[in-house]
Design a protein around this motif. Structure first.
Motif, PDB file in Angstrom:
ATOM      1  N   ASP A 172       0.849  -1.191   0.000  1.00  0.00           N
ATOM      2  CA  ASP A 172       0.000   0.000   0.000  1.00  0.00           C
ATOM      3  C   ASP A 172       0.889   1.247   0.000  1.00  0.00           C
ATOM      4  OD1 ASP A 172      -2.227   1.655   0.272  1.00  0.00           O
ATOM      5  OD2 ASP A 172      -2.136   1.580   2.450  1.00  0.00           O
TER       6      ASP A 172
ATOM      7  N   SER B 117      -5.109   2.595   1.993  1.00  0.00           N
ATOM      8  CA  SER B 117      -5.865   1.722   2.905  1.00  0.00           C
ATOM      9  C   SER B 117      -5.239   1.672   4.303  1.00  0.00           C
ATOM     10  CB  SER B 117      -5.960   0.316   2.319  1.00  0.00           C
ATOM     11  OG  SER B 117      -4.683  -0.228   2.152  1.00  0.00           O
TER      12      SER B 117
ATOM     13  N   ALA C 217      -9.085  -0.396   3.594  1.00  0.00           N
ATOM     14  CA  ALA C 217      -9.960  -0.465   2.419  1.00  0.00           C
ATOM     15  C   ALA C 217     -11.248  -1.243   2.716  1.00  0.00           C
ATOM     16  CB  ALA C 217      -9.234  -1.088   1.226  1.00  0.00           C
TER      17      ALA C 217
ATOM     18  N   SER D  19     -11.680  -4.031   3.876  1.00  0.00           N
ATOM     19  CA  SER D  19     -11.591  -5.366   3.277  1.00  0.00           C
ATOM     20  C   SER D  19     -10.747  -6.320   4.126  1.00  0.00           C
ATOM     21  CB  SER D  19     -10.992  -5.249   1.875  1.00  0.00           C
ATOM     22  OG  SER D  19      -9.680  -4.718   1.982  1.00  0.00           O
TER      23      SER D  19
ATOM     24  N   PRO E   2      -9.875  -9.593   6.018  1.00  0.00           N
ATOM     25  CA  PRO E   2     -10.383 -10.943   5.750  1.00  0.00           C
ATOM     26  C   PRO E   2     -11.182 -11.499   6.926  1.00  0.00           C
ATOM     27  CG  PRO E   2      -8.037 -10.991   6.186  1.00  0.00           C
ATOM     28  CD  PRO E   2      -8.423  -9.554   6.114  1.00  0.00           C
TER      29      PRO E   2
ATOM     30  N   ARG F 141      -4.734  -2.492   8.939  1.00  0.00           N
ATOM     31  CA  ARG F 141      -4.690  -3.883   8.489  1.00  0.00           C
ATOM     32  C   ARG F 141      -3.660  -4.688   9.292  1.00  0.00           C
ATOM     33  NH1 ARG F 141      -6.088  -6.942   4.073  1.00  0.00           N
ATOM     34  NH2 ARG F 141      -7.208  -5.204   3.182  1.00  0.00           N
TER      35      ARG F 141
ATOM     36  N   ARG G 190     -14.208  -7.345   5.374  1.00  0.00           N
ATOM     37  CA  ARG G 190     -14.640  -7.478   3.969  1.00  0.00           C
ATOM     38  C   ARG G 190     -15.959  -8.245   3.837  1.00  0.00           C
ATOM     39  NH1 ARG G 190     -10.954 -11.273   1.156  1.00  0.00           N
ATOM     40  NH2 ARG G 190      -9.361  -9.739   1.606  1.00  0.00           N
TER      41      ARG G 190
END
Lengths: 640, 146
Positions: free
Chosen positions: A27, A32, A37, A39, A41, A176, A275
């Motif tokens: 990134d 993000s 983002a 998203s 998991p 993330r 996500r």
């Protein structure tokens, strides 16, 4: 042992940094960094959500109190089922609502639904409480644990080292990386807890938890029985309850406080940035209610009892209990196993600090900086803003943890209870359209006041400024969250009666009409509907409420025969095990069969509700902030 | 971040999480097993490593991927280090050789056996053999170079 501990913590640091670098490499523009983002998991949510719920309750504290109070404290683990049920009730609708209005945080969603800046500010205050005092309290504990284990490393450098470690990987990798690492640490916490308990069972001659049955601690503490439904005492610090603190009223009210984790802005932010939403049901049913609650319920008492058995003398107060004797005993068998115990405890605290500081930084950047101060930032600017916010939060939390640990502990004691006061606001957004803005605010004011005055901040402040209050902390052995919530709900109901047909109801109806159209949940006929609200209440009555008192003797002195039965384990443990299984089945039924946690966003269009009133993520820079910032920028240019 | 990149990162992080958990427990089991614990704990250590390997295979199946070259290299290095350490321990410590030779050598045989079994199931016998057929690969690369 210090060297081994340094290596073990070094491995954790290397792991976290590696993950952070991997995330930031993918990134480069920082697009993000703040929201991942949206998203994340599924597997990260599955582990991280459960790990946060368990860690926020305080694993080291829980084990220490478990070693002192025994199975009456173990009753609190069933509160995790209530936490899972609360997640089941709200996560799906929250996700759908955020998608409909295009909100990135819970604060944005509530702000736009209730059209209220006050509720936004309340959520930001809660975010601050979780990110700074609450995280600082956990940081202090982690530093003290590290210092006690090494024996010669002072507490302040220990806290600073942990804070730098957490800041580094959070700042490099962003949201993330934080969630990847939180999920990994949560899995490690679970695995190490199972390993330590299994090792104790295999290596020590006899499990202390089995030989301790029927004993009474000094001070008349009953270790394998609940000391009554409620005790008419003035509260902690004023009058000690007979037989122990954890009456059924205490356990049930503690469960209400525990739902504050699920209702916290950080936890909501985690759900909104995941996500696919397939993980909600799996996390709530199988990981939190089944695995995490089961592990704590069965293995917690084993570790707690070994702590007492390893000590040279029985503790006379909860403050006397420590992990030192058990660590020493494990180290005599093998040093690496003792390190596993210390790592398990530190990791649980790292989860709390890392998650709440990082989520705080992301929420503040999204809701304050991006909205009011510097609207329209691009990816790299937003990343810089998030890093500055994180640095400020980590620095403040570290200062508090190092130099004001008692004040921090006092302030952080209210965090979960204040968060639990958001229940009516969540009910309004997700289910009950007649709950109005005024009702929510009135309820929050009443509930928060009661929480503050049944916890140390209010008590200490009032005592110092005016007169000594006649009650202490948690009067009648009822947790502050449960003092606040009934009055909060009552105030909310009364105000809603007057305001249900106010001018804003059309605005609120728009969202609920979309629920009815696109997110219809089939609750069935009259009997099925009745079962859906009565079964959780029935379970709560017997598992956590007054009915749990039956568990004291239900299996050791059965009411159907005259003789005593010899189980080999306390009757209360069996009672807890049975209601744990029933609780898992209940959460499964609601999450999967009723589909409360099965999110299908295919029928829900993004940003269905548009227009100025439903603009959730838009920037709204007031004129005075714009003018002040322009003036500052001009001065800076002149100075150059 | 593109979708395939994100999936690769997700898979890699999950695999790392599995090995982080298994690594701590396996290290503690080996440490106690080589000391007072004996054969049982050494066996537990190898079992945890095998459990980690199986979990990694499941992750690969879920993400429809195979071990990356870095993961393979790391695995091979770790196994080589374990073999060398085992050899050195046998040479330097008579007590270790007497007490731990059988369980550790069995474990060190079982681990690659499971890996080869997985490869046979996954690729078939011919491709598995080709993976190890260094001579043919070497001569093929020589031919293409000339």
């Amino acid at each position: 042992m210090t060297e081994l501990l340094a290596i073990a913590l070094g491995i954790l640091l290397a792991y976290a940094l590696y993950i952070a670098v991997q995330c930031t490499r993918h990134d480069p523009n920082g697009e993000s960094h703040l929201l991942a983002a949206a998203s994340l998991p599924t597997w990260t949510y599955v582990f991280a959500a459960s790990g946060i719920a368990v860690s926020a309750l305080g694993i080291p504290d829980h084990l220490r109190l478990l070693s002192f109070y025994g199975f009456q404290r173990n009753q609190l683990v069933l509160g995790l089922i209530i936490v899972a049920l609360t997640g089941t009730l709200f996560q799906r609708r929250l996700t759908i609502a955020a998608r409909i209005v295009g909100a990135r945080t819970v604060g944005e969603l509530f702000g736009v639904y209730y059209q209220s800046t006050t509720i936004r500010l309340y959520l930001l205050l809660l975010t601050f409480l979780f990110a700074v005092p609450f995280a600082a309290a956990a940081l202090t504990e982690a530093g003290m644990l590290l210092s006690a284990t090494t024996g010669h490393l002072p507490v302040v450098p220990s806290i600073a080292a942990i804070a730098i470690f957490l800041f580094l990987f959070s700042a490099i990798g962003g949201w993330r990386a934080v969630i990847y690492v939180t999920a990994a640490f949560s899995a490690l916490l679970l695995v190490l807890m199972i390993f330590i308990s299994g090792f104790s069972a295999a290596v020590f001659d006899q499990l202390a938890v089995l030989s301790r049955s029927g004993t009474t601690q000094p001070g008349g503490i009953l270790t394998d029985a609940i000391p009554g439904v409620i005790q008419l005492v003035r509260g902690v610090g004023k009058e000690a309850p007979q037989g122990g603190l954890w009456t059924t009223a205490a356990a049930a009210s503690f469960a209400i406080a525990a739902i504050g984790i699920v209702l916290s802005p950080g936890f909501g932010f985690l759900g909104l940035t995941t996500r696919t939403r397939r993980g909600f049901a799996f996390s709530q049913v199988w990981i939190l209610a089944a695995l995490a609650a089961g592990t704590l319920l069965f293995l917690g008492p084993i570790i707690g009892a070994e702590m007492v058995a390893s000590a040279s003398s029985a503790p006379t107060s909860p403050g006397d209990t420590s992990f030192g004797p058990l660590t020493g005993r494990l180290a005599r068998a093998d040093e690496l196993v003792a390190i596993c115990l210390v790592v398990m405890l530190i990791v649980s605290l790292l989860i709390t600090v890392g998650f709440f500081t990082a989520s705080g930084a992301s929420i503040f950047t999204t809701e304050l900086v991006d909205r009011y101060f510097v609207p329209g930032m691009i990816g790299s600017e937003r990343r810089l803003a998030a890093r500055i916010a994180l640095a400020a939060i980590c620095f403040t939390a570290t200062l508090l943890a190092c130099f004001l640990p008692i004040t921090t502990a006092i302030v952080s004691s209210t965090t979960l209870s204040l968060s639990a006061q958001l229940l009516p606001a969540f009910l309004g957004v997700c289910w009950l359209r007649w709950i109005s803005r005024s009702a929510v605010i009135a309820g929050l004011i009443v509930g928060s006041l009661l929480v503050i005055f049944t916890e140390p901040p209010g008590l200490v402040l009032f005592d110092r400024l005016f007169v000594e209050l006649p009650w202490g902390r948690w009067p009648l052995t009822i947790h502050s969250a449960a003092w606040g919530l009934p009055f909060n709900l009552a105030a909310c109901l009364i105000v809603s009666l007057w305001t249900r047909n106010d001018v804003e109801h059309r605005h609120r109806d728009q969202l609920h009409d979309i629920y009815l159209r696109d997110d219809w949940i089939a609750f069935g006929g009259r009997a099925a509907r009745g079962a859906k609200w009565s079964l959780p209440l029935l379970w709560s009555f017997f598992a956590l409420g007054p009915g749990a008192i039956l568990g004291n003797t239900f299996f050791s002195r059965p009411i159907f025969i005259d003789k005593d039965a010899s189980l080999g384990v306390p009757s209360l443990w069996v009672w807890q095990a049975i209601f744990w299984i029933a609780g898992v089945l209940l959460v499964w039924w609601l999450a999967y069969r009723v589909r409360l946690s099965i999110v299908d966003v295919s029928s829900v269009r993004t940003r269905t509700l548009a227009g100025r009133q439903w603009s959730a993520g838009g920037s709204l820079q007031p004129k005075w902030i714009e003018v002040s910032l322009a003036r500052l920028a001009r001065r800076e240019n002149i100075a150059r | 971040m593109s979708d395939p990149e994100m999936r690769a990162l997700d898979r890699h992080s999950l695999a790392m999480t599995i090995w982080l958990c298994c690594g701590f427990v396996a290290a503690a089991c080996f440490s106690y097993g080589f000391g007072a614990g004996g054969i049982l704990f050494v066996a537990w250590g190898f079992s945890v490593i095998l459990a980690g390997f199986i979990a990694h295979i499941i992750v690969n199946a879920v993400y429809d991927a195979y071990f990356t070259s870095r993961e393979l290299a790391l695995g091979l290095i770790a196994y080589a280090v374990a073999l060398v350490s085992f050899g050195l321990a046998l040479l330097l410590s008579h007590d270790f050789a007497r007490r731990q030779f059988l369980p550790v050598s069995l474990g060190l045989i079982i681990v690659p056996a499971v890996v080869i079994f997985y490869m046979i199931v996954h690729f078939g016998v011919r491709r598995t053999f080709e993976s190890f057929d260094v001579i043919r690969r070497f001569s093929r690369s020589n031919r293409s170079a000339s």
